[in-house]
Motif scaffolding. Structure first.
Motif, PDB file in Angstrom:
ATOM      1  N   MET A   1      23.583  14.914 -36.821  1.00  0.00           N
ATOM      2  CA  MET A   1      22.205  14.435 -36.852  1.00  0.00           C
ATOM      3  C   MET A   1      21.239  15.495 -36.316  1.00  0.00           C
ATOM      4  O   MET A   1      20.159  15.702 -36.862  1.00  0.00           O
ATOM      5  CB  MET A   1      22.089  13.143 -36.029  1.00  0.00           C
ATOM      6  CG  MET A   1      22.853  11.960 -36.623  1.00  0.00           C
ATOM      7  SD  MET A   1      22.259  11.525 -38.277  1.00  0.00           S
ATOM      8  CE  MET A   1      20.592  11.007 -37.896  1.00  0.00           C
ATOM      9  N   VAL A   2      21.637  16.180 -35.251  1.00  0.00           N
ATOM     10  CA  VAL A   2      20.781  17.227 -34.686  1.00  0.00           C
ATOM     11  C   VAL A   2      20.598  18.361 -35.685  1.00  0.00           C
ATOM     12  O   VAL A   2      19.492  18.883 -35.877  1.00  0.00           O
ATOM     13  CB  VAL A   2      21.375  17.755 -33.365  1.00  0.00           C
ATOM     14  CG1 VAL A   2      20.643  19.005 -32.909  1.00  0.00           C
ATOM     15  CG2 VAL A   2      21.303  16.687 -32.299  1.00  0.00           C
ATOM     16  N   ALA A   3      21.687  18.768 -36.339  1.00  0.00           N
ATOM     17  CA  ALA A   3      21.607  19.863 -37.309  1.00  0.00           C
ATOM     18  C   ALA A   3      20.696  19.493 -38.474  1.00  0.00           C
ATOM     19  O   ALA A   3      19.946  20.338 -38.981  1.00  0.00           O
ATOM     20  CB  ALA A   3      23.002  20.225 -37.813  1.00  0.00           C
ATOM     21  N   GLN A   4      20.732  18.226 -38.905  1.00  0.00           N
ATOM     22  CA  GLN A   4      19.885  17.799 -40.002  1.00  0.00           C
ATOM     23  C   GLN A   4      18.415  17.696 -39.582  1.00  0.00           C
ATOM     24  O   GLN A   4      17.511  18.067 -40.331  1.00  0.00           O
ATOM     25  CB  GLN A   4      20.357  16.431 -40.530  1.00  0.00           C
ATOM     26  CG  GLN A   4      21.719  16.460 -41.191  1.00  0.00           C
ATOM     27  CD  GLN A   4      21.716  17.284 -42.470  1.00  0.00           C
ATOM     28  OE1 GLN A   4      20.781  17.202 -43.260  1.00  0.00           O
ATOM     29  NE2 GLN A   4      22.763  18.072 -42.671  1.00  0.00           N
ATOM     30  N   LYS A   5      18.190  17.229 -38.372  1.00  0.00           N
ATOM     31  CA  LYS A   5      16.833  16.950 -37.913  1.00  0.00           C
ATOM     32  C   LYS A   5      16.090  18.214 -37.468  1.00  0.00           C
ATOM     33  O   LYS A   5      14.885  18.354 -37.707  1.00  0.00           O
ATOM     34  CB  LYS A   5      16.881  15.937 -36.764  1.00  0.00           C
ATOM     35  CG  LYS A   5      15.519  15.569 -36.201  1.00  0.00           C
ATOM     36  CD  LYS A   5      15.660  14.565 -35.064  1.00  0.00           C
ATOM     37  CE  LYS A   5      14.312  14.220 -34.462  1.00  0.00           C
ATOM     38  NZ  LYS A   5      14.434  13.271 -33.338  1.00  0.00           N
TER      39      LYS A   5
END
Length: 700
Positions: free
Chosen positions: A499-503
């Motif tokens: 999620m962090v990598a996408q956001k």
């Protein structure tokens, strides 16, 4: 006589003229006879640029359109017409010589010289000398505004000249007003005399620099992103129009003696340095070059030297320097002169040769050679990779600063192979060690500003900071102990990392966007060893043995380490509370800290990040592999350890489609292990975590 000259580009106007690398689209000029105070015909000429896309400011100020410019002549034809028309006007006025006069430095230095250099045609001699009307005006009227704040309009207002800009075409008003200002300066009340024109150097002058020399920090810049093959003359051409000090280009080398794509450039004064800073992100070929301020101390560290041998070698000025690499260790001066031959005579014979030696006097296989002209140097470069003895010799262009660095700073004062950092006690306690594994519960941040700290990272991640493991933020330092622009963060789960990598991917931090990639502990180890990780996957590192990197990287089974001098960079005092609401309990949960214990840092193996360009020396150090590494590899593949030393060789750099047949063919004629080829060991995943090699074979 003066030729009052005004020009405009397709981009910025005024003080920023030429800073955006846009092409010239307009020239307006008029001849002024200073003695009779007569003027010639006013000429206005449009210039057809290669790119006719005009900026909004250009359209608004000039009123020009791409359609009108499309019918104009190119710059080389316009300059020919300029010379012809000026000569004709001078004959009418009974004059023969003239000097240009422009509004400031930008038109001559920042537009005409760089553009003609890129388009590979020469400017006439008249463009290498000119008067800056702003400086002349301030000298005539000291109470007027500072030179940098002067414009044509402010000069006219100071003199009370009633000219209306709206009544004239763009460029025509500017030239007429400049002529009126000049006549006011020539009036009986002022009697100004134009005596000291600005000059533009025809070419860059080479020369040595002493460490005892004083270098003004206001005259030095750092250029970054240079092509590996660029020479000092290429850099001087990039700054064409600006006056570089003699011997003022110093190409930077890394600890392995290879050019690292940076150079320090020293200009004759701060005004030239400020103009150079305006060329930030201008292009050299297809690459853009970053230009930053630097200090005199940095320049002397790279370019300065105190060796009498080097000083004597470089005392012959305006010589072309060629570097020879790969010489036989037994090669003599006579051998080198014979190799070069009569078609490229060396300046001063044997005195024009300088062999590079180790501190103990052994030859390194490198030498520098002086040639008196470009023709001789080109003849020498044609001998690139010809044979001397039993070795082929590489020849490259070099610089005086590179001679100083290689002969003096590297070989005379420092070891050939830089030593690894001294062991330092681990500072991450056992509960917080970075475990190796395939679970992708980590993220890598790449492209961080060098000034970024852990607080900046936490702010960058926003609400996701609550999902970071305790002591889970790890800043990566290079081998000099400085921030590398990378950081690794341990998340509480693989889903949180995803999620962090996408956001946060390509989200801005300060003035830079930061790339965020999901990864595992094992992939982190690969990256720290020199591999690359992006959204396309993982590319293995070219430098794989653990012994080639700081000891802390043995598959992350030991704790990360930090040098004492870097420990003060990130203090663990600032603690952030958890962002989640704690459940009611007898005792409140402890505050979560995201800092590694005792500010632990990771060293990135930047040896793998320095490519070996064709113009720099290749210094490969072979360090003995620790017995544990070989033992681990053999144990992982259930192969007994060899009974005698020296029978194990490691092949690196194999094509990824290499098979057993290709390897056996490569070793044809040599005895290897038994006929069943069990001597060929393709590394398993477990062994690879030790040797860090995805496609390697070990031959017994």
């Amino acid at each position: 006589s003066l030729v009052v000259l005004f020009g405009a580009t397709a981009g910025a106007y005024g003080a920023k003229l030429g800073s955006d690398e846009r092409e010239l689209i307009l020239l307006v000029w008029q001849v002024v006879d200073l003695h009779s105070k007569k003027v010639g015909t006013l000429h206005k000429s449009l210039v057809k640029a290669d790119n006719l896309d005009l900026s909004d400011q250009c359209r608004e100020v000039s009123g020009l359109t791409p359609e009108g410019l499309g019918k104009a002549e190119p710059l080389d034809r316009v300059l020919q017409q300029f010379s012809q028309l000026v000569s004709s006007d001078l004959k009418v006025l009974g004059r023969s010589s003239y000097t240009l006069c422009s509004d400031g430095q930008q038109l001559i230095r920042q537009v005409l010289h760089p553009e003609t250099s890129k388009k590979n045609f020469l400017l006439s001699d008249c463009f290498y000398s000119f008067y800056d009307l702003r400086k002349e005006f301030h000298a005539c009227y000291p109470s007027s505004a500072a030179v940098k704040d002067q414009t044509i309009k402010t000069m006219a207002e100071y003199l009370g000249l009633g000219t209306d800009e709206a009544e004239e075409d763009f460029g025509v008003w500017q030239v007429k007003t400049m002529v009126a200002v000049i006549f006011s300066m020539l009036s009986e009340g002022c009697n100004h005399v134009f005596t000291e024109p600005e000059t533009v150097k025809y070419k860059y002058e080479t020369g040595p620099c002493s460490k005892s020399e004083t270098v003004d920090s206001e005259t030095v810049i750092r250029a970054r992103g240079l092509p590996w093959q660029s020479s000092d003359q290429d850099i001087a051409r990039f700054f064409k129009g600006l006056n570089i000090a003699k011997g003022g280009v110093a190409l930077c080398l890394n600890s392995q003696g290879r050019r690292n794509g940076e150079a320090l450039v020293r200009f004759v004064n701060s005004e030239q340095r400020d103009l150079a800073l305006e060329r930030h992100k201008h292009h050299m070929g297809s690459r853009y070059i970053e230009v930053y301020k630097a200090t005199g101390e940095e320049f002397l560290k790279i370019a300065g030297g105190t060796s009498n041998e080097v000083a004597q070698f470089l005392s012959k000025e305006n010589q072309v320097i060629i570097r020879m690499r790969g010489l036989p260790f037994t090669a003599t001066q006579e051998d080198v002169l014979g190799f070069l031959g009569p078609e490229c005579p060396v300046t001063g014979g044997k005195e024009g040769l300088l062999f590079v030696k180790y501190p103990d006097g052994r030859p390194t296989g490198d030498a520098f050679v002086l040639f008196s002209c470009e023709e001789y140097a080109q003849n020498a470069l044609k001998k690139h990779k010809e044979i001397l003895g039993k070795r082929y010799i590489e020849l490259f262009r070099s610089t005086a600063a590179e001679v100083q660095q290689v002969v003096l700073n590297r070989y005379m004062s420092t070891p050939l192979i830089p030593t690894l950092p001294t062991p330092i006690i681990p500072v991450i306690p056992p509960p917080y060690t970075i475990a190796t594994g395939s679970i992708r519960d980590c993220v890598r941040l790449r492209g961080l500003p060098y000034t970024a700290g852990i607080d900046d990272i936490l702010e960058f991640m926003g609400d996701a900071t609550g999902d970071i493991k305790p002591h889970g933020v790890h800043m990566v330092l290079n081998q000099q102990g400085r921030p590398s622009g990378d950081a690794f963060i341990q998340m509480k789960s693989a889903d949180k990392a995803f999620m962090v990598a996408q956001k946060c991917h390509k989200k801005m931090m300060k003035d830079r966007y930061v790339e965020v990639f999901q990864c595992s502990g094992e992939e982190m180890n690969f990256v720290l060893m020199g591999g690359t990780l992006n959204r396309s996957g993982l590319s293995p590192p070219p430098c794989k043995l653990p012994c080639l990197s700081p000891p802390a990287y043995a598959a992350f089974q030991t704790a990360a380490v930090i040098p004492a001098e870097a420990a003060a960079l990130y203090q663990p005092q600032a603690l952030l509370p958890t962002t989640r609401t704690p459940q009611a309990s007898a005792a409140a949960p402890p505050t979560v800290t995201y800092y590694p214990a005792q500010a632990a840092q990771l060293y990135m193996n930047y040896t793998a990040y320095y490519p070996s360009p064709p113009v720099s020396p290749t210094t490969v150090g072979y360090l003995a592999a620790p017995p544990g590494a070989v033992a681990a590899a053999a144990t992982a593949t259930h192969t007994p350890i060899l009974p005698q030393p020296g029978a194990l060789v490691r092949m690196q750099g194999l094509p990824y489609n290499t098979g057993m047949k290709e390897i056996l063919s490569f070793f044809q004629g040599y005895q290897y292990a038994p006929d069943d080829y069990n001597g060929l060991i393709q590394l398993s995943d477990q062994a690879r975590s030790v040797l860090q090699a995805p496609k390697e074979w070990v031959c017994l």
